[in-house]
Design an enzyme around this catalytic site. Structure first.
Site, PDB file in Angstrom:
ATOM      1  N   LYS A 204      42.906   3.732  18.097  1.00 29.79           N
ATOM      2  CA  LYS A 204      43.786   2.682  18.600  1.00 29.79           C
ATOM      3  C   LYS A 204      43.260   2.247  19.960  1.00 29.79           C
ATOM      4  O   LYS A 204      43.128   3.058  20.884  1.00 29.79           O
ATOM      5  CB  LYS A 204      45.212   3.216  18.720  1.00 29.79           C
ATOM      6  CG  LYS A 204      46.169   2.216  19.320  1.00 29.79           C
ATOM      7  CD  LYS A 204      47.595   2.691  19.198  1.00 29.79           C
ATOM      8  CE  LYS A 204      48.549   1.745  19.874  1.00 29.79           C
ATOM      9  NZ  LYS A 204      49.942   2.167  19.709  1.00 29.79           N
ATOM     10  N   LYS A 258      43.222   0.091  14.812  1.00 31.62           N
ATOM     11  CA  LYS A 258      44.137  -0.912  15.337  1.00 31.62           C
ATOM     12  C   LYS A 258      43.618  -1.434  16.660  1.00 31.62           C
ATOM     13  O   LYS A 258      43.213  -0.621  17.482  1.00 31.62           O
ATOM     14  CB  LYS A 258      45.496  -0.228  15.507  1.00 31.62           C
ATOM     15  CG  LYS A 258      46.559  -1.062  16.144  1.00 31.62           C
ATOM     16  CD  LYS A 258      47.807  -0.238  16.278  1.00 31.62           C
ATOM     17  CE  LYS A 258      48.778  -1.048  17.099  1.00 31.62           C
ATOM     18  NZ  LYS A 258      49.806  -0.251  17.638  1.00 31.62           N
TER      19      LYS A 258
HETATM   20  C1  PBG Z   1      53.584   1.885  19.981  1.00 34.10           C
HETATM   21  C2  PBG Z   1      52.982   0.873  19.104  1.00 34.10           C
HETATM   22  C3  PBG Z   1      52.402  -0.360  19.487  1.00 34.10           C
HETATM   23  C4  PBG Z   1      52.097  -1.016  18.303  1.00 34.10           C
HETATM   24  C5  PBG Z   1      52.450  -0.182  17.246  1.00 34.10           C
HETATM   25  N1  PBG Z   1      52.988   0.988  17.762  1.00 34.10           N
HETATM   26  C6  PBG Z   1      52.258  -1.002  20.823  1.00 34.10           C
HETATM   27  C7  PBG Z   1      51.483  -0.366  21.885  1.00 34.10           C
HETATM   28  O1  PBG Z   1      50.732   0.577  21.683  1.00 34.10           O
HETATM   29  O2  PBG Z   1      51.659  -0.818  23.010  1.00 34.10           O
HETATM   30  C8  PBG Z   1      51.521  -2.406  18.231  1.00 34.10           C
HETATM   31  C9  PBG Z   1      51.721  -3.157  16.968  1.00 34.10           C
HETATM   32  C10 PBG Z   1      51.513  -4.621  17.039  1.00 34.10           C
HETATM   33  O3  PBG Z   1      51.076  -5.188  18.065  1.00 34.10           O
HETATM   34  O4  PBG Z   1      51.798  -5.252  16.035  1.00 34.10           O
HETATM   35  N2  PBG Z   1      52.886   2.965  20.343  1.00 34.10           N
END
Ligand code: PBG
Length: 336
Positions: A204, A258
């Site tokens: 991520k 992601k």
């Molecule tokens: C939380 C989380 C996030 C997303 C999914 N789980 C945001 C972040 O890490 O700030 C993002 C999903 C999206 O942008 O659609 N940990």
């Protein structure tokens, strides 16, 4: 490979294989189906609520009583998995995220509701503290603003167990703390949740593409600093493989990359290196960018969505989290 193929133009004409729809159909290497789609759902407190998220046109936060609408749609369309994301009211957010382990929190109440019904789809729950912390970070923070790894892990393991007890089928740690997969896996095993699947947000990245999501879960105004000390450097790919290897060793069943479309190289590398179930997340910013361009009629929304989701398949993704899931499932069903 090229040594084995001796013929060349004009005996070889690749356009023969593209000359009409039937031959293109036969030669299609990757196909998007409804089986590939995972549908993220935002949930909120209150009754009979369906609030639009301003930075994500046509995406809503649903109160728990309205989740039947979602369940019916998912079942009718044949969507296999939904993912729950809570919008925690500000007054329930604290520095130490107590609400994350409250058995009456939004996710637990939503699980109670959904699991009462006889649905065909699974339910996935994010494990991270950002919907519950007053500072909007995924982990606990000390006075110097440092995100504390091991202290956060203990809380994440409790959160994971709580959601498993309420019937979550997939536990999805999205926090990027080191070692959390192993700690969560041990805790699930010790408590006899042998079949709970762990989907790790393994790679991520510290992307700017999450901002509409942060509005959707109400964490953007609280967040005063970036997440670069735990989410990955956008410039790195070898490190993504190390993250994935670590999470597989610790007991992840599925790994995820992601954001999505700018990170197809990462999906492809993970697939060829590990041959492991690999999902992709087409994140909120990707959704909103397509929506905005389509709204201005710069692009055709359905065509672009289909192209991007098919590209995830081509890169090697087994399934894709996408806010377009019901729309695409509908299209696929009608054969258009
Ligand atoms: C939380 C989380 C996030 C997303 C999914 N789980 C945001 C972040 O890490 O700030 C993002 C999903 C999206 O942008 O659609 N940990």
């Amino acid at each position: 490979m090229s040594n084995l193929i001796s013929s060349n133009f004009p005996s070889l004409r690749l356009r023969r294989g593209r000359s009409s729809p039937w031959i293109r159909n036969l030669l299609t290497e990757n196909r998007l189906t409804t089986n590939d789609l995972i549908w993220p759902i935002f949930i909120c407190d209150g009754e009979n609520k369906k609030e639009e998220i301003s930075s994500m046109p046509n995406i809503y936060r649903y109160s728990i009583d309205r989740l039947t609408e979602i369940s019916e749609t998912a079942d009718n369309l044949g969507i296999n998995l939904i993912a729950l994301f809570p919008y925690t009211p500000d007054e329930k957010k604290t520095d130490s995220a107590e609400e994350s382990i409250n058995s009456k929190n939004l996710v637990c109440r939503a699980l109670n509701k959904i699991k009462q019904q006889n649905n065909n789809f699974g339910v996935m729950c994010d494990i991270a503290l950002d919907p519950y912390t007053s500072h909007g970070h995924d982990g606990l923070m000390n006075n110097e603003g440092e995100i504390l790894n091991d202290e956060t892990n203990s809380l994440l393991a409790k959160q994971a167990l709580l959601f498993a007890e309420h019937g979550a089928d997939i536990i999805a740690p999205s926090d990027m703390m080191d070692g959390r997969i192993g700690i969560i896996r041990n805790s699930l095993e010790e408590n006899k949740f042998h079949n709970t699947i762990i989907l790790s947000y393994a790679a991520k990245f510290a992307s700017k593409m999450y901002s509409p999501f942060r509005e959707a879960v109400g964490s953007s105004s609280n967040l005063k600093s970036d997440k670069k000390t735990y989410q990955m450097n956008i410039a790195n790919s070898n490190e993504a493989l190390r993250e994935v290897e670590m999470d597989i060793k610790e007991g992840a069943d599925i790994v995820m990359v992601k954001p999505g479309i700018s990170y197809l190289d990462i999906i492809s590398k993970i697939k060829s290196e590990f041959n492991f179930p690999t999902f992709a997340y087409q994140v909120s910013g990707e959704y909103s960018m397509i929506k905005a361009a389509a709204n201005k009629e710069y692009i055709n929304e359905d065509e672009i969505v289909f192209e991007q989701l098919t590209s995830f398949k081509r890169a090697g993704a087994d399934a894709i989290l996408t806010y377009f899931a019901p729309q695409v499932a509908n299209k696929l069903r009608s054969g258009s």
